[in-house]
Design an enzyme around this catalytic site. Structure first.
Site, PDB file in Angstrom:
ATOM      1  N   THR A   1      10.543  -7.998 -11.927  1.00  0.00           N
ATOM      2  CA  THR A   1       9.861  -9.250 -12.249  1.00  0.00           C
ATOM      3  C   THR A   1       8.612  -9.400 -11.387  1.00  0.00           C
ATOM      4  OG1 THR A   1      11.958 -10.243 -12.857  1.00  0.00           O
ATOM      5  CG2 THR A   1      10.166 -11.771 -12.325  1.00  0.00           C
TER       6      THR A   1
ATOM      7  N   GLY B   1       0.830  -1.207   0.000  1.00  0.00           N
ATOM      8  CA  GLY B   1       0.000   0.000   0.000  1.00  0.00           C
ATOM      9  C   GLY B   1       0.863   1.255   0.000  1.00  0.00           C
TER      10      GLY B   1
ATOM     11  N   CYS C   1       5.385   5.147  17.669  1.00  0.00           N
ATOM     12  CA  CYS C   1       6.441   5.161  18.680  1.00  0.00           C
ATOM     13  C   CYS C   1       7.745   5.464  17.967  1.00  0.00           C
ATOM     14  CB  CYS C   1       6.494   3.790  19.334  1.00  0.00           C
ATOM     15  SG  CYS C   1       7.324   3.805  20.895  1.00  0.00           S
TER      16      CYS C   1
ATOM     17  N   HIS D   1      -2.707  -7.195   2.155  1.00  0.00           N
ATOM     18  CA  HIS D   1      -2.693  -7.839   3.481  1.00  0.00           C
ATOM     19  C   HIS D   1      -3.749  -7.271   4.420  1.00  0.00           C
ATOM     20  CE1 HIS D   1      -0.481  -4.850   6.115  1.00  0.00           C
ATOM     21  NE2 HIS D   1      -0.195  -4.359   4.928  1.00  0.00           N
TER      22      HIS D   1
HETATM   23  N1  PLP Z   1      -2.523   3.687   3.948  1.00  0.00           N
HETATM   24  C1  PLP Z   1      -3.290   3.356   5.000  1.00  0.00           C
HETATM   25  C2  PLP Z   1      -4.556   4.118   5.268  1.00  0.00           C
HETATM   26  C3  PLP Z   1      -2.912   2.305   5.838  1.00  0.00           C
HETATM   27  O1  PLP Z   1      -3.677   1.971   6.886  1.00  0.00           O
HETATM   28  C4  PLP Z   1      -1.710   1.603   5.559  1.00  0.00           C
HETATM   29  C5  PLP Z   1      -1.240   0.534   6.446  1.00  0.00           C
HETATM   30  O2  PLP Z   1      -1.599   0.444   7.601  1.00  0.00           O
HETATM   31  C6  PLP Z   1      -0.953   1.969   4.433  1.00  0.00           C
HETATM   32  C7  PLP Z   1      -1.396   3.035   3.662  1.00  0.00           C
HETATM   33  C8  PLP Z   1       0.302   1.255   4.073  1.00  0.00           C
HETATM   34  O3  PLP Z   1       0.030  -0.035   3.569  1.00  0.00           O
HETATM   35  P1  PLP Z   1       1.175  -1.151   3.537  1.00  0.00           P
HETATM   36  O4  PLP Z   1       1.304  -1.662   4.921  1.00  0.00           O
HETATM   37  O5  PLP Z   1       0.674  -2.209   2.605  1.00  0.00           O
HETATM   38  O6  PLP Z   1       2.399  -0.503   3.037  1.00  0.00           O
END
Ligand code: PLP
Length: 395
Positions: free
Chosen positions: A251, A85, A338, A215
């Site tokens: 890849t 993400g 943290c 995930h």
């Molecule tokens: N954006 C939001 C709102 C999220 O809650 C998170 C992860 O907690 C991310 C982005 C980042 O995703 P990733 O853990 O797959 O990098």
């Protein structure tokens, strides 16, 4: 679902873990693992290879792309598979900003975004970009009209999250999308927390770029999706091969891509059955926990993710609550980050106007499809004692 078991020093006392941190991550759905297995074993071809094993891998990726595109109501060519993400957010924001430098240098986001968005905007400020960080109200809602007022002729991107990862508030994405489209400003949505919780139709929402992470919806870790509307140009952030139509070199992770598509399909298909059950459990959790003195629900009371129950308790450290819950076999989270040994209060609660006596005492419980009524009742029974203990002893 795999049986989560917490091993203590005495294995005979092993206790089932009560996992209530689904906003952090989810367990891989066994059906997703099954879909991935052939691509981790005998079907190991590189999708760029011209022989049959490679072509098969390419076909598998194309099929997964079609599946994801159908679920988001877009074209397969508009979907790029990426590494997580955070990468999806980075590619959307940096990719659009750097591709639009001739047009302008202004970005708009909100003060409650995930750090994958906030830190990316901070990074771009080193290259001459300027960011407007929109405020939120006490429920973490962004005012769509404020987005409209912030747009200038130098604005090259608006990036607003679909649902907040700490307090669960769902933002008025369709309204913001309408405003951005009317003003011809590209609109990116971080939908990482919404992916497994809400239907997403990128056309109806007037979104130009949208980020997801596998995930968070029982898919594999290390996999993300970026939707890029046809005609919107982004500058790739990884140089190398021309995979993913030149948007992301490297890849392809075929098994990861298959698992991502399968997990997204299952999550979206099961929304109607899973969501009401989770919402009911969540409402009972909120009802039970709010009986604790000096407690508050954080986030919007109604317009919030069905699985999110987030609170703050006056005069306690959220981290201490987590440690006690962990000892009782309950996995939860605070919103705070943290950093180098010091505990920062959550930027989200600060933006919502919470004073530090409250914002330090945050607790986020996020439910998933494997949680049960018994687990909810156990948390309701145990938490008051934990808060009381932390309040009186300060640990
Ligand atoms: N954006 C939001 C709102 C999220 O809650 C998170 C992860 O907690 C991310 C982005 C980042 O995703 P990733 O853990 O797959 O990098």
């Amino acid at each position: 679902m795999p049986e989560h078991v917490l091993q203590s020093e005495a294995p005979e006392r092993a206790q089932r873990l009560i996992y209530m941190d689904h906003a952090a991550t989810t367990a891989l759905d066994p059906r997703v693992l099954e879909s991935m297995m052939p691509h981790l074993t005998e079907q190991y071809g590189n999708a760029s290879s011209i022989y049959a094993l490679g072509r098969q891998a390419m076909q598998t990726i194309s099929h997964a792309r079609e599946e994801v595109a159908a679920l988001l109501n877009c074209q397969p060519a508009e979907i790029a598979f990426v590494g997580c993400g955070s990468e999806s957010d980075n590619l959307a924001i940096k990719g659009m900003a750097f591709a639009s430098q001739k047009k302008g240098n202004h970005l708009i986001t909100s003060s409650i975004e995930h750090h994958a968005v906030l830190h990316t905007c901070n990074y771009l400020e080193r290259f001459g970009f300027e960011t407007t960080y929109l405020p939120v109200d006490e429920n973490a809602l962004i005012d769509p009209d404020a987005v409209g007022r912030a747009i200038t002729d130098k604005t090259v991107l608006v990036s607003i999250m679909f649902a907040n990862n700490e307090v669960g508030t769902i933002e008025p994405i369709a309204e913001i999308g309408k405003i951005c489209r009317a003003r011809k400003v590209p609109f990116h949505v971080d939908a990482v927390q919404a992916g497994g919780a809400l239907p997403i139709d990128v056309a109806a929402l007037n979104v130009d770029l949208l980020s997801l992470s596998a995930h968070k919806f029982y898919g594999p870790k290390g996999m993300g999706i970026l939707y890029v509307k046809q005609g919107k140009r982004i500058l790739p952030q990884l140089q190398g091969g021309s995979q993913e139509r030149g948007r992301r070199a490297g890849t392809e992770n075929v098994a990861g891509i298959v698992g991502t598509a399968e997990a997204f399909r299952l999550a979206q298909e099961e929304l109607e059955t899973v969501t009401p059950r989770i919402r009911k459990l969540r409402d009972r959790l909120i009802e039970g926990i709010l009986t604790i003195p000096r407690s508050r629900l954080t986030g919007h009371p109604v317009q919030r993710l069905a699985n999110n129950a987030s609170f703050c308790f006056e005069g306690v450290e959220g981290e201490s609550i987590l440690i006690h819950l962990d000892m009782l076999g309950i996995a939860a989270s605070t919103g705070s980050a943290c950093t180098s040994g010091s505990i920062d209060p959550s930027h989200v609660l600060e933006a919502m106007g919470y004073p530090s006596e409250w914002s330090h005492g945050s607790l986020r419980l996020t439910l998933g499809k494997e949680n049960t009524e018994e687990e909810v009742e156990r948390v309701i029974a145990l938490l008051p004692g934990v808060v009381e203990k932390v309040r009186t002893l300060g640990l």
